[in-house]
Scaffold this motif. Structure first.
Motif, PDB file in Angstrom:
ATOM      1  N   LEU A 152       0.843  -1.192   0.000  1.00  0.00           N
ATOM      2  CA  LEU A 152       0.000   0.000   0.000  1.00  0.00           C
ATOM      3  C   LEU A 152       0.875   1.237   0.000  1.00  0.00           C
ATOM      4  CD1 LEU A 152      -2.666  -1.086   2.623  1.00  0.00           C
ATOM      5  CD2 LEU A 152      -2.820  -1.195   0.134  1.00  0.00           C
ATOM      6  N   SER A 153       0.414   2.278  -0.702  1.00  0.00           N
ATOM      7  CA  SER A 153       1.202   3.502  -0.775  1.00  0.00           C
ATOM      8  C   SER A 153       0.315   4.734  -0.643  1.00  0.00           C
ATOM      9  CB  SER A 153       1.978   3.564  -2.093  1.00  0.00           C
ATOM     10  OG  SER A 153       1.088   3.674  -3.180  1.00  0.00           O
ATOM     11  N   PHE A 154       0.967   5.826  -0.238  1.00  0.00           N
ATOM     12  CA  PHE A 154       0.328   7.127  -0.144  1.00  0.00           C
ATOM     13  C   PHE A 154       1.326   8.160  -0.644  1.00  0.00           C
ATOM     14  CE2 PHE A 154      -0.061  11.160   2.152  1.00  0.00           C
ATOM     15  CZ  PHE A 154      -1.317  11.547   1.728  1.00  0.00           C
ATOM     16  N   SER A 155       0.841   9.119  -1.419  1.00  0.00           N
ATOM     17  CA  SER A 155       1.719  10.216  -1.824  1.00  0.00           C
ATOM     18  C   SER A 155       0.954  11.525  -1.775  1.00  0.00           C
ATOM     19  CB  SER A 155       2.300   9.981  -3.221  1.00  0.00           C
ATOM     20  OG  SER A 155       1.313  10.087  -4.203  1.00  0.00           O
ATOM     21  N   ILE A 156       1.710  12.572  -1.586  1.00  0.00           N
ATOM     22  CA  ILE A 156       1.159  13.923  -1.626  1.00  0.00           C
ATOM     23  C   ILE A 156       2.043  14.730  -2.560  1.00  0.00           C
ATOM     24  CG2 ILE A 156       2.419  14.642   0.451  1.00  0.00           C
ATOM     25  CD1 ILE A 156      -0.065  16.469   1.039  1.00  0.00           C
ATOM     26  N   GLY A 157       1.397  15.471  -3.451  1.00  0.00           N
ATOM     27  CA  GLY A 157       2.166  16.217  -4.441  1.00  0.00           C
ATOM     28  C   GLY A 157       1.485  17.499  -4.835  1.00  0.00           C
ATOM     29  N   GLN A 158       2.061  18.129  -5.843  1.00  0.00           N
ATOM     30  CA  GLN A 158       1.518  19.397  -6.327  1.00  0.00           C
ATOM     31  C   GLN A 158       1.830  19.553  -7.810  1.00  0.00           C
ATOM     32  OE1 GLN A 158       2.724  22.733  -3.984  1.00  0.00           O
ATOM     33  NE2 GLN A 158       0.993  23.948  -4.654  1.00  0.00           N
ATOM     34  N   THR A 159       0.941  20.255  -8.511  1.00  0.00           N
ATOM     35  CA  THR A 159       1.163  20.573  -9.918  1.00  0.00           C
ATOM     36  C   THR A 159       1.736  21.986 -10.010  1.00  0.00           C
ATOM     37  OG1 THR A 159      -0.982  21.610 -10.329  1.00  0.00           O
ATOM     38  CG2 THR A 159      -0.872  19.197 -10.517  1.00  0.00           C
ATOM     39  N   SER A 160       2.131  22.395 -11.203  1.00  0.00           N
ATOM     40  CA  SER A 160       2.657  23.753 -11.396  1.00  0.00           C
ATOM     41  C   SER A 160       1.573  24.807 -11.205  1.00  0.00           C
ATOM     42  CB  SER A 160       3.292  23.884 -12.776  1.00  0.00           C
ATOM     43  OG  SER A 160       2.337  23.634 -13.777  1.00  0.00           O
ATOM     44  N   ASP A 161       0.296  24.412 -11.276  1.00  0.00           N
ATOM     45  CA  ASP A 161      -0.827  25.332 -11.073  1.00  0.00           C
ATOM     46  C   ASP A 161      -1.342  25.323  -9.637  1.00  0.00           C
ATOM     47  OD1 ASP A 161      -0.897  26.199 -13.732  1.00  0.00           O
ATOM     48  OD2 ASP A 161      -2.102  24.475 -14.316  1.00  0.00           O
ATOM     49  N   SER A 162      -0.556  24.802  -8.703  1.00  0.00           N
ATOM     50  CA  SER A 162      -0.890  24.765  -7.276  1.00  0.00           C
ATOM     51  C   SER A 162      -2.036  23.827  -6.923  1.00  0.00           C
ATOM     52  CB  SER A 162      -1.209  26.171  -6.748  1.00  0.00           C
ATOM     53  OG  SER A 162      -0.076  26.994  -6.896  1.00  0.00           O
ATOM     54  N   THR A 163      -2.298  22.839  -7.748  1.00  0.00           N
ATOM     55  CA  THR A 163      -3.270  21.817  -7.400  1.00  0.00           C
ATOM     56  C   THR A 163      -2.553  20.781  -6.532  1.00  0.00           C
ATOM     57  OG1 THR A 163      -4.501  22.113  -9.446  1.00  0.00           O
ATOM     58  CG2 THR A 163      -4.796  20.016  -8.307  1.00  0.00           C
ATOM     59  N   THR A 164      -3.123  20.472  -5.388  1.00  0.00           N
ATOM     60  CA  THR A 164      -2.536  19.461  -4.513  1.00  0.00           C
ATOM     61  C   THR A 164      -3.105  18.102  -4.887  1.00  0.00           C
ATOM     62  OG1 THR A 164      -2.348  21.089  -2.730  1.00  0.00           O
ATOM     63  CG2 THR A 164      -2.204  18.768  -2.104  1.00  0.00           C
ATOM     64  N   THR A 165      -2.243  17.087  -4.940  1.00  0.00           N
ATOM     65  CA  THR A 165      -2.687  15.728  -5.261  1.00  0.00           C
ATOM     66  C   THR A 165      -2.469  14.823  -4.058  1.00  0.00           C
ATOM     67  OG1 THR A 165      -0.516  15.152  -6.203  1.00  0.00           O
ATOM     68  CG2 THR A 165      -2.192  15.979  -7.721  1.00  0.00           C
ATOM     69  N   TYR A 166      -3.474  13.995  -3.796  1.00  0.00           N
ATOM     70  CA  TYR A 166      -3.403  12.973  -2.753  1.00  0.00           C
ATOM     71  C   TYR A 166      -3.642  11.637  -3.455  1.00  0.00           C
ATOM     72  CZ  TYR A 166      -4.260  17.071   0.136  1.00  0.00           C
ATOM     73  OH  TYR A 166      -4.192  18.311   0.720  1.00  0.00           O
ATOM     74  N   ARG A 167      -2.673  10.758  -3.405  1.00  0.00           N
ATOM     75  CA  ARG A 167      -2.744   9.501  -4.160  1.00  0.00           C
ATOM     76  C   ARG A 167      -2.663   8.315  -3.194  1.00  0.00           C
ATOM     77  NH1 ARG A 167      -1.041   8.176  -9.720  1.00  0.00           N
ATOM     78  NH2 ARG A 167      -0.346   6.017  -9.789  1.00  0.00           N
ATOM     79  N   PHE A 168      -3.620   7.394  -3.329  1.00  0.00           N
ATOM     80  CA  PHE A 168      -3.645   6.163  -2.556  1.00  0.00           C
ATOM     81  C   PHE A 168      -3.531   5.012  -3.547  1.00  0.00           C
ATOM     82  CE2 PHE A 168      -6.094   9.360  -0.351  1.00  0.00           C
ATOM     83  CZ  PHE A 168      -5.551   9.310   0.926  1.00  0.00           C
ATOM     84  N   GLY A 169      -2.614   4.084  -3.293  1.00  0.00           N
ATOM     85  CA  GLY A 169      -2.409   3.032  -4.273  1.00  0.00           C
ATOM     86  C   GLY A 169      -2.132   1.674  -3.668  1.00  0.00           C
ATOM     87  N   ALA A 170      -2.204   0.678  -4.535  1.00  0.00           N
ATOM     88  CA  ALA A 170      -1.840  -0.694  -4.188  1.00  0.00           C
ATOM     89  C   ALA A 170      -0.874  -1.180  -5.267  1.00  0.00           C
ATOM     90  CB  ALA A 170      -3.069  -1.587  -4.128  1.00  0.00           C
ATOM     91  N   GLN A 171       0.175  -1.863  -4.844  1.00  0.00           N
ATOM     92  CA  GLN A 171       1.183  -2.343  -5.760  1.00  0.00           C
ATOM     93  C   GLN A 171       1.299  -3.862  -5.646  1.00  0.00           C
ATOM     94  OE1 GLN A 171       1.909   0.214  -3.452  1.00  0.00           O
ATOM     95  NE2 GLN A 171       1.261   1.663  -5.020  1.00  0.00           N
TER      96      GLN A 171
END
Length: 172
Positions: free
Chosen positions: A27-46
């Protein structure tokens, strides 16, 4: 909206059929951002490929299937959601306790809306390209990743969007 829900359901069904033959999921979690200041929250399974290639004293090539849900929280437009599935190839350098790695992959994604801030994606279907690097230790992984979404010119405009993120993965 109904079309987007159908596409998301189809992607989840395809992901489930691919992953049903695999062993245990990470299981994974990530937090990120785009160049337009959109925040991304990603939940995944590998699901690991359970194979190695080019194994040497330096390291080995391996990989995994990555299925994920991403929530896009923007300033100018309403939130967006996406689901994705991608095979990811990883070169893991040799090490006893800490193993650095680099990764790359190309997959598919389906978005609930075709707009993210000032970017017009034109289609819900997008390709997902990624590169990343990090370290693995014990049953955990920490890294950085850049993911680009684009419809590869299927329909114009094809603005695309990138997310730059920190991620954490826990293996079971």
């Amino acid at each position: 909206m109904k079309k987007s829900i159908t596409l998301v359901a189809a992607a989840i069904a395809a992901w489930g059929s691919v992953c049903s033959s695999a062993q245990a999921a990470d299981l994974s979690f990530s937090i990120g951002q785009t160049s337009d200041s959109t925040t991304t929250y990603r939940f995944g399974a590998q699901f690991d490929f359970d194979r190695s290639w080019l194994q040497s004293d330096v390291g080995r090539l391996t990989g995994y299937w990555d299925g994920a849900y991403t929530y896009w929280d923007g300033d100018e437009t309403s939130s967006n959601h996406s689901v994705s599935l991608a095979p990811v190839f990883v070169y893991e350098f040799a090490g006893e306790n800490v193993r650095p790695y680099v990764e790359a992959g190309i997959g598919i994604a389906f978005f609930s809306s075709t707009e993210i801030e000032n970017n017009d994606l034109s289609t819900s279907f997008q390709f997902e390209d990624r590169i990343g690097a990090g370290v693995r230790f014990a049953n955990q992984e920490v890294g950085i990743r850049a993911i680009h979404y684009s419809n590869a010119g299927i329909k114009n405009p094809n603005d695309g969007v990138e997310s730059y993120a920190l991620h954490y993965r826990l293996s079971f």
